[in-house]
Motif scaffolding. Structure first.
Motif, PDB file in Angstrom:
ATOM      1  N   ASN A   1       0.851  -1.180   0.000  1.00  0.00           N
ATOM      2  CA  ASN A   1       0.000   0.000   0.000  1.00  0.00           C
ATOM      3  C   ASN A   1       0.890   1.233   0.000  1.00  0.00           C
ATOM      4  OD1 ASN A   1      -2.195  -1.669   0.330  1.00  0.00           O
ATOM      5  ND2 ASN A   1      -2.062  -1.607   2.561  1.00  0.00           N
ATOM      6  N   ARG A   2       0.286   2.357  -0.360  1.00  0.00           N
ATOM      7  CA  ARG A   2       1.060   3.591  -0.302  1.00  0.00           C
ATOM      8  C   ARG A   2       1.339   3.925   1.171  1.00  0.00           C
ATOM      9  NH1 ARG A   2       1.610   8.976  -1.129  1.00  0.00           N
ATOM     10  NH2 ARG A   2      -0.214   9.691  -0.002  1.00  0.00           N
ATOM     11  N   VAL A   3       2.572   4.303   1.446  1.00  0.00           N
ATOM     12  CA  VAL A   3       2.931   4.623   2.832  1.00  0.00           C
ATOM     13  C   VAL A   3       2.545   6.075   3.124  1.00  0.00           C
ATOM     14  CG1 VAL A   3       4.866   4.754   4.454  1.00  0.00           C
ATOM     15  CG2 VAL A   3       4.852   2.992   2.692  1.00  0.00           C
ATOM     16  N   THR A   4       1.746   6.283   4.150  1.00  0.00           N
ATOM     17  CA  THR A   4       1.320   7.648   4.498  1.00  0.00           C
ATOM     18  C   THR A   4       1.628   8.005   5.956  1.00  0.00           C
ATOM     19  OG1 THR A   4      -0.870   6.868   5.131  1.00  0.00           O
ATOM     20  CG2 THR A   4      -0.620   7.638   2.866  1.00  0.00           C
ATOM     21  N   LYS A   5       1.972   6.986   6.751  1.00  0.00           N
ATOM     22  CA  LYS A   5       2.143   7.239   8.179  1.00  0.00           C
ATOM     23  C   LYS A   5       3.602   7.132   8.601  1.00  0.00           C
ATOM     24  CE  LYS A   5      -2.444   5.713   9.407  1.00  0.00           C
ATOM     25  NZ  LYS A   5      -3.253   4.597   9.873  1.00  0.00           N
ATOM     26  N   ALA A   6       3.972   8.012   9.512  1.00  0.00           N
ATOM     27  CA  ALA A   6       5.335   7.973  10.044  1.00  0.00           C
ATOM     28  C   ALA A   6       5.292   7.913  11.552  1.00  0.00           C
ATOM     29  CB  ALA A   6       6.111   9.212   9.607  1.00  0.00           C
ATOM     30  N   VAL A   7       6.196   7.131  12.112  1.00  0.00           N
ATOM     31  CA  VAL A   7       6.316   7.004  13.561  1.00  0.00           C
ATOM     32  C   VAL A   7       7.696   7.551  13.955  1.00  0.00           C
ATOM     33  CG1 VAL A   7       6.466   5.345  15.450  1.00  0.00           C
ATOM     34  CG2 VAL A   7       4.771   5.013  13.623  1.00  0.00           C
ATOM     35  N   ILE A   8       7.717   8.453  14.922  1.00  0.00           N
ATOM     36  CA  ILE A   8       8.985   9.035  15.363  1.00  0.00           C
ATOM     37  C   ILE A   8       9.158   8.775  16.860  1.00  0.00           C
ATOM     38  CG2 ILE A   8      10.374  11.135  15.492  1.00  0.00           C
ATOM     39  CD1 ILE A   8       8.833  12.301  13.178  1.00  0.00           C
ATOM     40  N   PRO A   9       9.983   7.789  17.211  1.00  0.00           N
ATOM     41  CA  PRO A   9      10.195   7.505  18.629  1.00  0.00           C
ATOM     42  C   PRO A   9      11.073   8.585  19.275  1.00  0.00           C
ATOM     43  CG  PRO A   9      10.935   5.689  17.212  1.00  0.00           C
ATOM     44  CD  PRO A   9      10.734   6.878  16.344  1.00  0.00           C
ATOM     45  N   ALA A  10      10.652   9.067  20.407  1.00  0.00           N
ATOM     46  CA  ALA A  10      11.425  10.088  21.129  1.00  0.00           C
ATOM     47  C   ALA A  10      11.235   9.895  22.625  1.00  0.00           C
ATOM     48  CB  ALA A  10      10.976  11.481  20.696  1.00  0.00           C
ATOM     49  N   ALA A  11      11.269   8.631  23.045  1.00  0.00           N
ATOM     50  CA  ALA A  11      10.982   8.327  24.451  1.00  0.00           C
ATOM     51  C   ALA A  11      12.200   7.786  25.192  1.00  0.00           C
ATOM     52  CB  ALA A  11       9.829   7.320  24.534  1.00  0.00           C
ATOM     53  N   GLY A  12      13.352   7.823  24.543  1.00  0.00           N
ATOM     54  CA  GLY A  12      14.563   7.295  25.191  1.00  0.00           C
ATOM     55  C   GLY A  12      14.984   8.173  26.368  1.00  0.00           C
ATOM     56  N   LEU A  13      15.857   7.653  27.184  1.00  0.00           N
ATOM     57  CA  LEU A  13      16.281   8.396  28.377  1.00  0.00           C
ATOM     58  C   LEU A  13      17.331   9.463  28.049  1.00  0.00           C
ATOM     59  CD1 LEU A  13      16.577   5.565  31.062  1.00  0.00           C
ATOM     60  CD2 LEU A  13      14.757   7.272  30.830  1.00  0.00           C
ATOM     61  N   GLY A  14      18.013   9.295  26.925  1.00  0.00           N
ATOM     62  CA  GLY A  14      19.034  10.276  26.542  1.00  0.00           C
ATOM     63  C   GLY A  14      20.124  10.426  27.578  1.00  0.00           C
ATOM     64  N   THR A  15      20.581   9.300  28.134  1.00  0.00           N
ATOM     65  CA  THR A  15      21.537   9.383  29.250  1.00  0.00           C
ATOM     66  C   THR A  15      22.895   9.950  28.823  1.00  0.00           C
ATOM     67  OG1 THR A  15      22.143   7.092  28.836  1.00  0.00           O
ATOM     68  CG2 THR A  15      20.543   7.477  30.580  1.00  0.00           C
ATOM     69  N   ARG A  16      23.201   9.859  27.510  1.00  0.00           N
ATOM     70  CA  ARG A  16      24.499  10.378  27.072  1.00  0.00           C
ATOM     71  C   ARG A  16      24.534  11.902  27.098  1.00  0.00           C
ATOM     72  NH1 ARG A  16      24.755   7.230  21.624  1.00  0.00           N
ATOM     73  NH2 ARG A  16      22.507   7.319  21.992  1.00  0.00           N
ATOM     74  N   PHE A  17      23.374  12.499  27.334  1.00  0.00           N
ATOM     75  CA  PHE A  17      23.284  13.958  27.308  1.00  0.00           C
ATOM     76  C   PHE A  17      22.906  14.575  28.632  1.00  0.00           C
ATOM     77  CE2 PHE A  17      23.434  14.742  22.688  1.00  0.00           C
ATOM     78  CZ  PHE A  17      24.217  15.887  22.761  1.00  0.00           C
TER      79      PHE A  17
ATOM     80  N   THR B   1      22.693  13.330  16.225  1.00  0.00           N
ATOM     81  CA  THR B   1      22.652  14.300  17.328  1.00  0.00           C
ATOM     82  C   THR B   1      22.545  13.600  18.680  1.00  0.00           C
ATOM     83  OG1 THR B   1      20.240  14.538  17.386  1.00  0.00           O
ATOM     84  CG2 THR B   1      21.413  15.922  15.821  1.00  0.00           C
ATOM     85  N   GLY B   2      22.716  12.278  18.695  1.00  0.00           N
ATOM     86  CA  GLY B   2      22.450  11.501  19.907  1.00  0.00           C
ATOM     87  C   GLY B   2      23.585  11.451  20.921  1.00  0.00           C
ATOM     88  N   ASP B   3      24.798  11.854  20.527  1.00  0.00           N
ATOM     89  CA  ASP B   3      25.862  11.905  21.534  1.00  0.00           C
ATOM     90  C   ASP B   3      26.618  13.223  21.391  1.00  0.00           C
ATOM     91  OD1 ASP B   3      28.756  11.389  20.352  1.00  0.00           O
ATOM     92  OD2 ASP B   3      27.315  10.266  19.163  1.00  0.00           O
ATOM     93  N   ARG B   4      27.366  13.579  22.398  1.00  0.00           N
ATOM     94  CA  ARG B   4      27.868  14.947  22.488  1.00  0.00           C
ATOM     95  C   ARG B   4      28.787  15.348  21.342  1.00  0.00           C
ATOM     96  NH1 ARG B   4      29.954  14.467  28.446  1.00  0.00           N
ATOM     97  NH2 ARG B   4      30.621  12.547  27.444  1.00  0.00           N
TER      98      ARG B   4
END
Ligand code: UTP
Length: 298
Positions: free
Chosen positions: A4-20, A262-265
């Motif tokens: 099918n045509r792709v119309t939906k996007a999922v953007i995970p942004a729930a990590g702890l980001g401990t490196r930052f 952009t995930g680590d310093r």
């Protein structure tokens, strides 16, 4: 076979980001500014540019800055209108007008695979895109449209692969591949998350763009915690890579363009310098300063 045509996007942004830490104590790392935009806004713009205007953001603790950023800010708008600041108004509208952004909560951050599971209801039964919120792809080298095309051609699932040096592969998921019929497309035969350099099946690293079959959800349901005691998307993709239907096969599109992590310093700092130096408004002055700064440091 055609998807099918792709119309939906999922953007995970729930990590702890401990490196930052401590920057990420009260703010998701995806909100870290890259010059003057949060990293995640570049990612939302990329999804919208690929025709994915229906976006689900997966949030965790500290979800407020994300929700506020993609919501109207009535008070700020009123102030800017009063001042006649049309440029400012346009900039704040850019975040809300680009796409319809919905939110779902992950609860416990039990890994990327676990985060993707929370998108099952939103996704339903169509293939969908996943864009990691801390991984930026230069718009001049957009890869998602090609991945969507490859998914429509072969069905199954599609991942983005980038060749890295042997000493870097242990930072990524690594893929064993076989050449395909097209120069930029390979068949993925197996995947392993963050392997030791000696055990990596290749130097092809999985980067943060995916077009997944909805069958991934039932596989993720059964995927036990893996590396780092987290439910790994790579482990579920390894199952799909063994299949010829029901979510498989898995193809890889080879990416040779500009990507900014952009995930680590250290990579975050490099990203800012690269993006700032290419901006028409800031670049020339910034680069002149940078050259002087570096020659003084020698
Ligand atoms: P990372 O491993 O880079 O993110 O996950 P992290 O865990 O936040 O970072 P560190 O290692 O502690 O510094 C890749 C992507 O998956 C999301 C992250 O937000 C990031 O976009 N993620 C990760 C989730 O949404 N949920 C999780 O449970 C884990």
């Amino acid at each position: 076979m055609s998807g099918n045509r792709v119309t939906k996007a999922v953007i995970p942004a729930a990590g702890l980001g401990t490196r930052f830490l401590p920057a990420t104590k009260a703010m998701p790392k995806e909100m870290m500014p890259v010059v003057d935009k949060p990293a995640i806004q570049y990612v939302v713009e990329e999804a919208a540019a690929a025709g994915l205007s229906d976006i689900l953001m997966i949030t965790g603790r500290n979800k407020r800055p994300l929700e506020d950023h993609f919501d109207r800010s009535v008070e700020l708008e009123a102030r800017l209108k009063e001042r006649g600041d049309l440029a400012g108004l346009e900039l704040i509208h850019a975040a809300t007008d680009v796409a319809a952004v919905h939110f779902v909560r992950q609860g416990d951050p039990k890994g990327l695979g676990h985060a993707i599971l929370t998108a099952a209801t939103f996704v339903g039964s169509e293939p969908f895109a996943v864009l990691l919120g801390d991984d930026l792809i230069d718009p001049r080298d957009a890869i998602l449209p090609r991945m969507i095309e490859v998914q429509a051609e072969f069905g199954g699932s599609v991942i983005a692969l980038m060749e890295v040096s042997p000493d870097e592969i242990s930072l990524y998921g690594a893929a064993a591949i076989e050449p395909g019929t097209e120069a930029d497309v390979v068949r993925v035969t197996s995947l392993v998350e963050k392997p030791a350099a000696a055990e990596a099946p290749s130097n092809y690293a999985v980067i943060g763009r995916y077009v997944l079959s909805p069958e991934i959800f039932e596989v993720l349901e059964k995927t036990p915690p893996g590396r780092g005691d987290e439910i790994q998307l790579t482990d579920a993709l390894q199952v799909l890579a063994q299949r010829d239907d029901r979510g498989g096969p898995v193809h890889g599109v080879l990416f040779k363009g500009r990507r900014y992590d952009t995930g680590d310093r250290l990579n975050y700092l490099k990203t800012i310098v690269q993006i700032a130096s290419e901006r028409n408004d800031l670049g020339p002055e910034f680069l002149n300063w940078l050259k002087e700064f570096i020659s003084e440091k020698r």
